[in-house]
Design a protein around this motif. Structure first.
Motif, PDB file in Angstrom:
ATOM      1  N   ARG A   1     -43.162  51.350 -39.889  1.00 36.17           N
ATOM      2  CA  ARG A   1     -44.422  51.076 -39.212  1.00 36.17           C
ATOM      3  C   ARG A   1     -44.501  49.560 -39.020  1.00 36.17           C
ATOM      4  O   ARG A   1     -43.714  48.809 -39.593  1.00 36.17           O
ATOM      5  CB  ARG A   1     -45.628  51.566 -40.025  1.00 36.17           C
ATOM      6  CG  ARG A   1     -45.653  53.063 -40.280  1.00 36.17           C
ATOM      7  CD  ARG A   1     -45.872  53.873 -39.008  1.00 36.17           C
ATOM      8  NE  ARG A   1     -46.052  55.284 -39.305  1.00 36.17           N
ATOM      9  CZ  ARG A   1     -45.071  56.166 -39.457  1.00 36.17           C
ATOM     10  NH1 ARG A   1     -43.806  55.765 -39.332  1.00 36.17           N
ATOM     11  NH2 ARG A   1     -45.331  57.426 -39.721  1.00 36.17           N
ATOM     12  N   GLY A   2     -45.484  49.084 -38.244  1.00 38.31           N
ATOM     13  CA  GLY A   2     -45.539  47.663 -37.933  1.00 38.31           C
ATOM     14  C   GLY A   2     -46.889  47.036 -38.215  1.00 38.31           C
ATOM     15  O   GLY A   2     -47.936  47.687 -38.085  1.00 38.31           O
ATOM     16  N   PHE A   3     -46.858  45.764 -38.593  1.00 33.26           N
ATOM     17  CA  PHE A   3     -48.046  44.909 -38.611  1.00 33.26           C
ATOM     18  C   PHE A   3     -47.966  43.989 -37.397  1.00 33.26           C
ATOM     19  O   PHE A   3     -46.930  43.376 -37.130  1.00 33.26           O
ATOM     20  CB  PHE A   3     -48.081  44.042 -39.870  1.00 33.26           C
ATOM     21  CG  PHE A   3     -48.626  44.722 -41.100  1.00 33.26           C
ATOM     22  CD1 PHE A   3     -49.711  45.580 -41.024  1.00 33.26           C
ATOM     23  CD2 PHE A   3     -48.062  44.475 -42.345  1.00 33.26           C
ATOM     24  CE1 PHE A   3     -50.226  46.190 -42.168  1.00 33.26           C
ATOM     25  CE2 PHE A   3     -48.568  45.073 -43.487  1.00 33.26           C
ATOM     26  CZ  PHE A   3     -49.651  45.931 -43.408  1.00 33.26           C
ATOM     27  N   ALA A   4     -49.078  43.857 -36.704  1.00 34.12           N
ATOM     28  CA  ALA A   4     -49.133  43.020 -35.508  1.00 34.12           C
ATOM     29  C   ALA A   4     -49.027  41.546 -35.876  1.00 34.12           C
ATOM     30  O   ALA A   4     -49.546  41.098 -36.902  1.00 34.12           O
ATOM     31  CB  ALA A   4     -50.427  43.265 -34.759  1.00 34.12           C
ATOM     32  N   THR A   5     -48.353  40.789 -35.012  1.00 34.36           N
ATOM     33  CA  THR A   5     -48.344  39.327 -35.058  1.00 34.36           C
ATOM     34  C   THR A   5     -49.325  38.847 -34.000  1.00 34.36           C
ATOM     35  O   THR A   5     -49.154  39.144 -32.814  1.00 34.36           O
ATOM     36  CB  THR A   5     -46.924  38.794 -34.772  1.00 34.36           C
ATOM     37  OG1 THR A   5     -46.026  39.291 -35.772  1.00 34.36           O
ATOM     38  CG2 THR A   5     -46.902  37.271 -34.790  1.00 34.36           C
ATOM     39  N   ILE A   6     -50.372  38.129 -34.415  1.00 37.09           N
ATOM     40  CA  ILE A   6     -51.446  37.767 -33.488  1.00 37.09           C
ATOM     41  C   ILE A   6     -51.593  36.245 -33.405  1.00 37.09           C
ATOM     42  O   ILE A   6     -51.409  35.545 -34.400  1.00 37.09           O
ATOM     43  CB  ILE A   6     -52.781  38.419 -33.885  1.00 37.09           C
ATOM     44  CG1 ILE A   6     -53.207  38.007 -35.300  1.00 37.09           C
ATOM     45  CG2 ILE A   6     -52.678  39.940 -33.776  1.00 37.09           C
ATOM     46  CD1 ILE A   6     -54.584  38.500 -35.697  1.00 37.09           C
ATOM     47  N   PRO A   7     -51.930  35.710 -32.224  1.00 38.52           N
ATOM     48  CA  PRO A   7     -51.984  34.256 -32.021  1.00 38.52           C
ATOM     49  C   PRO A   7     -53.318  33.655 -32.471  1.00 38.52           C
ATOM     50  O   PRO A   7     -54.289  33.602 -31.713  1.00 38.52           O
ATOM     51  CB  PRO A   7     -51.793  34.114 -30.504  1.00 38.52           C
ATOM     52  CG  PRO A   7     -52.415  35.362 -29.954  1.00 38.52           C
ATOM     53  CD  PRO A   7     -52.144  36.447 -30.958  1.00 38.52           C
ATOM     54  N   LEU A   8     -53.374  33.155 -33.693  1.00 40.75           N
ATOM     55  CA  LEU A   8     -54.623  32.597 -34.213  1.00 40.75           C
ATOM     56  C   LEU A   8     -55.141  31.448 -33.351  1.00 40.75           C
ATOM     57  O   LEU A   8     -56.346  31.179 -33.336  1.00 40.75           O
ATOM     58  CB  LEU A   8     -54.427  32.124 -35.654  1.00 40.75           C
ATOM     59  CG  LEU A   8     -54.084  33.203 -36.694  1.00 40.75           C
ATOM     60  CD1 LEU A   8     -53.979  32.572 -38.071  1.00 40.75           C
ATOM     61  CD2 LEU A   8     -55.096  34.333 -36.690  1.00 40.75           C
ATOM     62  N   HIS A   9     -54.248  30.769 -32.637  1.00 40.44           N
ATOM     63  CA  HIS A   9     -54.662  29.662 -31.768  1.00 40.44           C
ATOM     64  C   HIS A   9     -55.730  30.086 -30.777  1.00 40.44           C
ATOM     65  O   HIS A   9     -56.601  29.285 -30.421  1.00 40.44           O
ATOM     66  CB  HIS A   9     -53.431  29.125 -31.025  1.00 40.44           C
ATOM     67  CG  HIS A   9     -53.763  28.103 -29.972  1.00 40.44           C
ATOM     68  ND1 HIS A   9     -54.026  26.789 -30.268  1.00 40.44           N
ATOM     69  CD2 HIS A   9     -53.902  28.231 -28.616  1.00 40.44           C
ATOM     70  CE1 HIS A   9     -54.291  26.137 -29.158  1.00 40.44           C
ATOM     71  NE2 HIS A   9     -54.224  26.975 -28.137  1.00 40.44           N
ATOM     72  N   ASN A  10     -55.682  31.327 -30.342  1.00 38.27           N
ATOM     73  CA  ASN A  10     -56.626  31.847 -29.348  1.00 38.27           C
ATOM     74  C   ASN A  10     -57.259  33.111 -29.927  1.00 38.27           C
ATOM     75  O   ASN A  10     -56.730  34.213 -29.758  1.00 38.27           O
ATOM     76  CB  ASN A  10     -55.891  32.150 -28.045  1.00 38.27           C
ATOM     77  CG  ASN A  10     -56.819  32.602 -26.927  1.00 38.27           C
ATOM     78  OD1 ASN A  10     -57.860  33.198 -27.168  1.00 38.27           O
ATOM     79  ND2 ASN A  10     -56.420  32.326 -25.688  1.00 38.27           N
TER      80      ASN A  10
END
Length: 332
Positions: free
Chosen positions: A108-117
């Motif tokens: 399964r996966g954990f999302a990588t999200i752009p904290l910059h935006n």
């Protein structure tokens, strides 16, 4: 016994290279041998790091792991403080989803999200959950020196509540002033870097990250927020009695620190397989708040399932930690 581990990592090599280029040099003055040290510590066997099949699957079968929940590891675009982070995170998530699709019963996966935006990060988290089938997100430290308690990140916390899945608050590189002020000394660059990161420093910062979410009122604003904390709670979980006693005097919180922690946080061992720490966490947070993890490919242990078999647990506790808590929290 089914075993699910949730702090397991992969590398997207092209994205990692772009992150290194955009981030600039590491904030440590290199000396002889430092480059080789970094390569050995944070760039493990490429096949194991970059592929969800092959050696990784062979290891899982040998160690008794049925499912890994996988997230991007070193040189993640998650906390890259520039606009390019948005596209880089999407590329990571698409690559991870494609690899999971090749072994759908094992990963399964954990999302990588752009904290910059934060707005884009919230949208990407929802896309990853609703379209790619991911089971939460993992964030690596701060972005621009800001922790998730900063109200600019409220769209991310709102999105995590909306999808009803956890945020894994993972360690990240301390900022330059912290690294220089606290961790530099009369020792080699490898010692400075190790003290500042995976030996001590970034674990302390990750524990502070959780505490800031409690103290800031973020968990009052977002009462459905669910958090994961590795390495047996990154120091903070072992300090709850002291935190209760001291912050009770400030009159600042609606509840005790311990109550916030036990209501919102699940802890994982991250490959630190020590029975004394397990027993302490059973007392502090309970078996229903512990989820198993290995920290592959940075730690590769043959005793992933054996550690739980040998632990002083009853059958219900053992199954809760091995798989049931993960199944319930992440709908696996």
């Amino acid at each position: 016994m089914r075993v699910i581990t949730i702090e397991e990592h992969f590398h997207h090599p092209e994205v990692s290279a772009e992150v290194r280029a955009l981030s600039g040099p590491l904030p440590v003055e290199p000396d002889d041998g430092f480059a080789d040290f970094i390569q050995a510590e944070f760039m493990p066997d490429r096949e194991s790091a970059e592929q969800l099949g092959g050696r990784r699957l062979a290891h899982m079968d040998k160690a008794g792991i049925d499912i890994q929940v996988v997230s991007h590891g070193a040189f993640s675009p998650n906390n890259l403080d520039c606009p390019e982070a948005v596209d880089l995170c999407r590329r990571v998530n698409d690559r991870l989803a494609q690899q999971i699709s090749e072994h759908p019963t094992r990963f399964r996966g954990f999302a990588t999200i752009p904290l910059h935006n934060p707005a884009a990060a919230a949208d990407e988290l929802k896309r990853c959950v609703n379209e790619l089938g991911f089971v939460g997100t993992l964030v690596t430290g701060t972005c621009g020196g800001r922790f998730l308690d900063d109200e600019r990140f409220d769209p991310i916390l709102t999105a995590a509540e909306e999808v009803d899945l956890p945020i894994y608050v993972h360690p990240g590189m301390p900022d330059n002033p912290t690294l220089a002020g606290y961790y530099s000394g009369n020792w080699p660059a490898s010692v400075q870097f190790t003290l500042a990161t995976h030996a001590f420093g970034w674990h302390m910062e990750a524990g502070i990250h959780i505490l800031r979410l409690i103290l800031s009122g973020a968990l009052d604003r977002h009462p459905g927020l669910k958090l994961l904390s590795g390495h047996w709670g990154e120091f903070a979980a072992g300090w709850l009695d002291r935190l209760d006693g001291t912050f009770a005097k400030t009159g600042h919180l609606e509840r005790t620190v311990r109550d916030y922690y036990r209501d919102h946080v699940w802890v994982t061992p991250s490959g630190m397989y020590t029975h004394n720490q397990m027993n302490y966490m059973l007392t502090e947070v309970g078996a229903d708040r512990i989820i198993h993890s290995e920290d592959f490919p940075y730690l590769v242990r043959d005793d992933v399932s054996e550690f739980l078999i040998q632990a002083d647990l009853d059958d219900d506790q053992r199954h809760a930690i091995a798989h049931r808590n993960a199944e319930q929290l992440m709908r696996i």
